[in-house]
Design a protein around this motif. Structure first.
Motif, PDB file in Angstrom:
ATOM      1  N   THR A   1       0.827  -1.204   0.000  1.00 45.85           N
ATOM      2  CA  THR A   1       0.000   0.000   0.000  1.00 45.85           C
ATOM      3  C   THR A   1       0.854   1.243   0.000  1.00 45.85           C
ATOM      4  OG1 THR A   1      -0.088  -0.062   2.412  1.00 45.85           O
ATOM      5  CG2 THR A   1      -1.902  -1.091   1.220  1.00 45.85           C
ATOM      6  N   GLY A   2       2.146   1.118   0.268  1.00 42.93           N
ATOM      7  CA  GLY A   2       3.040   2.262   0.267  1.00 42.93           C
ATOM      8  C   GLY A   2       3.407   2.662  -1.140  1.00 42.93           C
ATOM      9  N   SER A   3       4.024   3.847  -1.272  1.00 39.84           N
ATOM     10  CA  SER A   3       4.408   4.345  -2.580  1.00 39.84           C
ATOM     11  C   SER A   3       5.550   3.545  -3.153  1.00 39.84           C
ATOM     12  CB  SER A   3       4.832   5.821  -2.466  1.00 39.84           C
ATOM     13  OG  SER A   3       5.380   6.252  -3.684  1.00 39.84           O
TER      14      SER A   3
ATOM     15  N   THR B   1       6.918  15.123  -3.592  1.00 39.62           N
ATOM     16  CA  THR B   1       6.092  14.144  -2.904  1.00 39.62           C
ATOM     17  C   THR B   1       5.246  13.388  -3.916  1.00 39.62           C
ATOM     18  OG1 THR B   1       5.970  15.563  -0.950  1.00 39.62           O
ATOM     19  CG2 THR B   1       4.350  13.781  -1.130  1.00 39.62           C
TER      20      THR B   1
ATOM     21  N   SER C   1      -0.397  10.415  -3.505  1.00 41.02           N
ATOM     22  CA  SER C   1      -0.884   9.286  -2.716  1.00 41.02           C
ATOM     23  C   SER C   1      -1.858   8.445  -3.527  1.00 41.02           C
ATOM     24  CB  SER C   1      -1.583   9.790  -1.457  1.00 41.02           C
ATOM     25  OG  SER C   1      -2.773  10.482  -1.814  1.00 41.02           O
ATOM     26  N   ALA C   2      -2.236   7.289  -2.966  1.00 41.28           N
ATOM     27  CA  ALA C   2      -3.210   6.427  -3.645  1.00 41.28           C
ATOM     28  C   ALA C   2      -4.512   7.190  -3.895  1.00 41.28           C
ATOM     29  CB  ALA C   2      -3.467   5.171  -2.821  1.00 41.28           C
TER      30      ALA C   2
ATOM     31  N   GLU D   1      -4.886  10.417  -4.218  1.00 41.87           N
ATOM     32  CA  GLU D   1      -4.661  11.422  -5.245  1.00 41.87           C
ATOM     33  C   GLU D   1      -4.609  10.784  -6.633  1.00 41.87           C
ATOM     34  OE1 GLU D   1      -2.117  14.632  -2.573  1.00 41.87           O
ATOM     35  OE2 GLU D   1      -1.093  12.945  -3.528  1.00 41.87           O
ATOM     36  N   ARG D   2      -4.008   9.614  -6.721  1.00 46.54           N
ATOM     37  CA  ARG D   2      -3.957   8.926  -8.014  1.00 46.54           C
ATOM     38  C   ARG D   2      -5.356   8.511  -8.462  1.00 46.54           C
ATOM     39  NH1 ARG D   2       0.148   6.378  -5.288  1.00 46.54           N
ATOM     40  NH2 ARG D   2      -0.841   4.321  -5.411  1.00 46.54           N
TER      41      ARG D   2
END
Length: 203
Positions: A33-35, A49, A52-53, A55-56
């Motif tokens: 789940t991390g970038s 930065t 995030s998920a 934001e994507r």
């Protein structure tokens, strides 16, 4: 060969990662789940930065048109793998960009972003890492709000410069994998399963 080991000089247009590499990356994407975006370069000034998920997901939800920069008719190319998935399993209008092709998958291929019939909401990039700076110049020139770098492509300096010009930059992520992740179709092998439930299926 994984994406981080791809030699820059050997990359042809549209060949950032082979389908097998995409399938391997899909397993990582589904399990984590991390970038997965590249970290900040050592000694670089400022910071960038990764979206995030959430934001994507918002990027994908507001995207209607996608320009595939480095589109290809060759099944061995990563761009082909992504193109065929998006045509079959997304609502995106796809515009193919490759000056060496007149058609891709039976659709017109444009020589540049500038030649497209409109401004794409997202530019999906399959180009050599050394060309990313120039790609960003083109993205800025046409006014596209999102530059999406496929697996194996990451340049924080380009991402920072994009942000300075109002361009959201996503690095080192596969648009096919991200779309499937958010739409319930990401199998560990990286294929669309057609299952949109989080419930584990009976063996």
């Amino acid at each position: 060969m994984t994406e981080q080991h791809l030699p820059d000089a050997s990359l042809d247009t549209g060949s950032v990662a082979a389908p097998q590499a995409l399938r391997e990356a899909a397993a990582d994407a589904a399990a984590a789940t991390g970038s997965k975006d590249a970290p900040a370069a050592s000694g670089s000034s400022g910071s960038w930065t990764a979206p995030s998920a959430g934001e994507r997901l918002r990027i994908l939800r507001r995207t209607k048109t996608v320009a595939i920069l480095g589109a290809s008719n060759k099944p061995s190319r990563a761009s082909y793998f992504v193109e065929t998935y998006l045509l079959a399993d997304s609502d995106f209008e796809l515009w193919f960009v490759n000056p060496n092709e007149t058609e891709v998958l039976g659709r017109p291929s444009y020589p540049s972003l500038e030649a497209l019939p409109g401004v794409p909401d997202l530019v999906d990039v399959f180009r050599r890492p050394s060309e990313l700076d120039a790609v960003l110049d083109d993205v800025i020139a046409v006014g596209s709000p999102v530059m999406w770098m496929q697996l194996g492509l990451a340049d924080e300096a380009v991402a920072r410069r994009g942000a300075e010009h109002g361009v959201t930059v996503v690095m080192n992520r596969c648009l096919k994998i991200e779309h499937a992740r958010f739409h319930g179709g990401l199998h560990l092998a990286g294929f669309d399963t057609g299952v949109i439930s989080s419930r584990r299926r009976a063996r």
